[in-house]
Design an enzyme around this catalytic site. Structure first.
Site, short mmCIF file in Angstrom:
data_model
loop_
_atom_site.label_atom_id
_atom_site.label_comp_id
_atom_site.label_asym_id
_atom_site.label_seq_id
_atom_site.Cartn_x
_atom_site.Cartn_y
_atom_site.Cartn_z
N LYS A 295 0.73 -0.85 0.03
CA LYS A 295 -0.24 -0.14 -0.17
C LYS A 295 1.14 1.33 -0.48
CE LYS A 295 -1.77 1.46 4.11
NZ LYS A 295 -1.23 2.41 4.22
N ASN A 296 1.79 1.35 0.96
CA ASN A 296 2.74 2.37 1.34
C ASN A 296 3.93 2.76 -0.02
OD1 ASN A 296 1.10 3.12 2.90
ND2 ASN A 296 2.95 2.35 4.52
N CYS B 224 -5.10 13.12 13.41
CA CYS B 224 -4.65 11.55 12.74
C CYS B 224 -4.75 10.23 14.16
CB CYS B 224 -3.79 11.55 12.28
SG CYS B 224 -4.00 9.83 11.37
N ARG C 236 1.15 14.81 13.40
CA ARG C 236 1.52 14.89 12.09
C ARG C 236 1.39 15.94 11.10
NH1 ARG C 236 -0.91 9.17 9.78
NH2 ARG C 236 1.14 8.76 7.96
N ASP D 121 4.95 0.35 11.61
CA ASP D 121 4.16 0.03 10.95
C ASP D 121 3.53 -1.61 11.89
OD1 ASP D 121 3.27 2.09 10.52
OD2 ASP D 121 3.67 1.56 8.05
N ARG E 169 -8.66 -0.53 4.41
CA ARG E 169 -7.58 0.49 4.06
C ARG E 169 -6.49 -0.27 3.94
NH1 ARG E 169 -6.35 4.41 8.32
NH2 ARG E 169 -4.81 4.50 6.20
C1 EPZ Z 1 4.05 7.44 6.35
O1 EPZ Z 1 3.77 8.02 6.91
C2 EPZ Z 1 3.08 5.73 6.03
N1 EPZ Z 1 2.12 6.08 5.31
C3 EPZ Z 1 3.15 5.68 7.87
O2 EPZ Z 1 1.58 4.05 7.18
C4 EPZ Z 1 4.66 4.44 9.08
O3 EPZ Z 1 3.37 4.57 9.67
C5 EPZ Z 1 5.65 6.39 8.85
O4 EPZ Z 1 5.68 6.67 7.40
C6 EPZ Z 1 6.17 5.82 9.08
O5 EPZ Z 1 7.33 4.68 8.60
C7 EPZ Z 1 2.57 5.92 4.27
O6 EPZ Z 1 3.80 5.31 3.17
C8 EPZ Z 1 0.94 6.49 3.13
P1 EPZ Z 1 6.24 10.39 8.46
P2 EPZ Z 1 4.14 9.63 6.72
O7 EPZ Z 1 6.62 11.93 7.46
O8 EPZ Z 1 4.84 9.31 5.68
C9 EPZ Z 1 6.73 13.80 11.68
C10 EPZ Z 1 0.37 2.57 8.35
O9 EPZ Z 1 -0.47 2.65 8.79
N2 EPZ Z 1 6.67 14.56 10.70
O10 EPZ Z 1 7.75 9.56 7.77
O11 EPZ Z 1 3.01 10.74 6.90
C11 EPZ Z 1 5.67 13.30 11.92
O12 EPZ Z 1 4.91 13.37 13.22
C12 EPZ Z 1 0.84 4.84 7.90
O13 EPZ Z 1 0.20 2.49 6.70
C13 EPZ Z 1 6.79 16.00 11.33
O14 EPZ Z 1 6.55 16.50 12.31
O15 EPZ Z 1 5.02 9.21 8.03
C14 EPZ Z 1 5.89 10.86 12.73
O16 EPZ Z 1 6.64 12.08 14.04
C15 EPZ Z 1 0.45 4.80 8.96
N3 EPZ Z 1 6.52 16.93 10.12
C16 EPZ Z 1 7.61 11.41 11.83
O17 EPZ Z 1 7.71 12.40 11.15
C17 EPZ Z 1 5.98 16.92 8.90
O18 EPZ Z 1 5.61 17.79 7.90
C18 EPZ Z 1 7.42 10.26 10.61
O19 EPZ Z 1 6.16 10.43 9.98
C19 EPZ Z 1 6.15 15.08 8.34
C20 EPZ Z 1 6.29 14.54 9.84
#
Ligand code: EPZ
Length: 433
Positions: free
Chosen positions: A22-23, A130, A135, A320, A412
């Site tokens: 998915k991701n 969320c 996030r 995840d 999902r």
């Molecule tokens: C991706 O989310 C995945 N989603 C998530 O999977 C996964 O948990 C996550 O990466 C971490 O591996 C998809 O690929 C669709 P991040 P993403 O930006 O990209 C902070 C699932 O269950 N952050 O790497 O949204 C954020 O809050 C989902 O399939 C900021 O602070 O995650 C988090 O603490 C859930 N500012 C950390 O970075 C920003 O602008 C990592 O988030 C962006 C992120």
């Protein structure tokens, strides 16, 4: 609302085909916005999030068609299993991604990168809160500003403009972000000049996106390391790319076998995508054997050993899989500590696992799990995808009947979950209504 009913206690034995990730599929689909030509994606899983993103892309003017061919690697059926889909964004008819669509799925915010790079403007709704944490999107904004975008946040929308094209630059992520790495890589592919992204995410899904962009004509080096260099090009073309196997689905079923016992081949799984998780599962006492066909997981007899885990960006143990691993640890012979470092609120499964008889206490970002000799089935529900599937795993090992409510979370991200598990001897069914 559908529910999943499980009668626990059976070991799992047989073969589970692993779906496309998915991701990985989601950012690849979004990359179709970068070119007027057709991007063909193979091995796209049939999931609610994919269908939702198809609707979101459609709003921007992306046409799609599904190939009717059988995908033999994924079971040889056409309905439901991973498919080949063609995406064509001949004209971007709307540069706005409205709240009603973006609020349903956070990844849809990522359209901001390609729409801005191709059209010189994009207006995308803030994704909002969320269930797993706040996030924010500060890294996207900061990174796109580094590429020369003018950005305003106005009435819940991020309005980005780059009338004279984005310009390459050096940008260091203050924190590793998968989504922001995807977006900046896509945006920089059509920028003028060279971009260097430091402290970039190294996840396999980032590598899959880079492969896709390269096949479309982008000049990208270093994806999979923390420094990615992108030399912008004037335009990108169509391409044909295969979505990688889902490492989270792989790890989830591996943990299910480690918990229930049994012997399952995870067909099509790629061990290099989840080495940290496989090492941990091995330490719990399961046998993990990479084969030509995938990964074989086996556990006979002996109890589950407790193992401490801390989530980290790739190549560390993935957030995840944290909930699923906690499910497994609820029946370990002793105490384990599970620390979540990526999201601040990703322990909603704790109280639901407790309903099945698990002993878990929370101390800040660490869960201390005291293994019990048996769990007992109960009605449960969870508020996110991975938490929901941790309850399924625990239900498979619990005595008696477990009902998992709010099945739409599972839909999902897990393709044909009940079918895959019941094919291996689990008693699991969907109850409609
Ligand atoms: C991706 O989310 C995945 N989603 C998530 O999977 C996964 O948990 C996550 O990466 C971490 O591996 C998809 O690929 C669709 P991040 P993403 O930006 O990209 C902070 C699932 O269950 N952050 O790497 O949204 C954020 O809050 C989902 O399939 C900021 O602070 O995650 C988090 O603490 C859930 N500012 C950390 O970075 C920003 O602008 C990592 O988030 C962006 C992120």
């Amino acid at each position: 609302m559908d529910r999943i009913r499980i009668v626990g206690g059976n070991p799992l034995a047989g073969t589970i085909p692993v779906s496309g990730a998915k991701n990985a599929a989601l950012p690849l689909m979004i990359a179709s916005l970068l070119t007027p030509q057709t991007l063909t994606l193979e091995n796209v899983p049939h999931l609610a999030d994919v269908e939702q993103l198809i609707r979101i892309l459609g709003n921007h003017g992306v046409d799609y068609s599904v190939n009717g061919k059988r995908d033999h690697q994924n079971g040889g059926t056409t309905s439901g299993y991973s498919r080949t889909i063609n995406f064509t964004a001949e004209n971007i008819v709307d540069t706005t991604a409205p709240y009603e669509l973006v609020s349903k799925m956070r990844a849809s915010f990522w359209v901001i990168g390609p729409v801005l790079a191709r059209m010189g403007e994009a207006k995308v709704s803030l994704p909002g809160g969320c269930a797993i944490g706040t996030r924010p999107v500060d890294l996207f904004i900061e990174g796109l500003q580094a590429l020369g975008a003018d950005i305003d946040v106005d009435t819940g929308y991020v309005v980005a403009k780059a009338k004279n094209r984005l310009r390459g630059n050096r940008y260091t992520f203050p924190k590793v972000s998968v989504g922001a790495t995807h977006v900046l890589m896509m945006a920089a592919s059509l920028a003028r000049g060279e971009t260097v992204l430091e402290n970039a995410a190294r996840e396999p899904e980032v590598v899959n996106l880079a492969e896709c962009l390269i096949a479309m004509g982008a000049k990208i080096h270093g994806a999979g390391t923390s420094t990615i260099t992108i030399e912008g090009v004037d335009e990108l073309s169509g391409a044909k790319v295969r979505v990688i196997p889902d490492r989270i689905e792989t790890g989830t079923y591996a943990m299910a076998v480690a918990m229930t016992g049994g012997d399952v081949l995870l067909e099509g799984a790629q061990p290099d995508l989840l080495e940290a998780a496989l090492d941990v599962i091995r330490k719990t006492g399961a046998e993990i054997t990479p084969t030509n066909a995938g990964i074989r997981v086996k556990r006979n007899g002996a109890g589950i050993a407790p193992v401490d885990v801390t989530t980290e960006p790739f190549p560390g143990f993935p957030t995840d899989l944290q909930a699923q691993f906690m499910g497994l640890m609820t029946m370990a012979k002793g105490k384990s500590r599970i620390t979540e470092t990526i999201f601040e609120n990703r322990f909603m499964h704790v109280q639901e696992l407790a309903r099945l008889g698990a002993h878990i206490t929370l101390s800040g970002q660490t869960a201390i799990v005291e293994g019990v000799s048996k769990l007992k089935g109960a009605p449960v529900m969870a508020t996110d995808l991975r938490a929901s599937v941790s309850l399924v795993i625990a239900g498979l090992a619990a005595e008696g009947e477990t009902t998992v409510n709010r099945v739409y979370h599972l839909d999902r991200g897990f393709e044909r979950l009940e079918e895959k598990l019941s094919g291996c001897g689990a008693v699991i069914e969907r109850i409609s209504g």
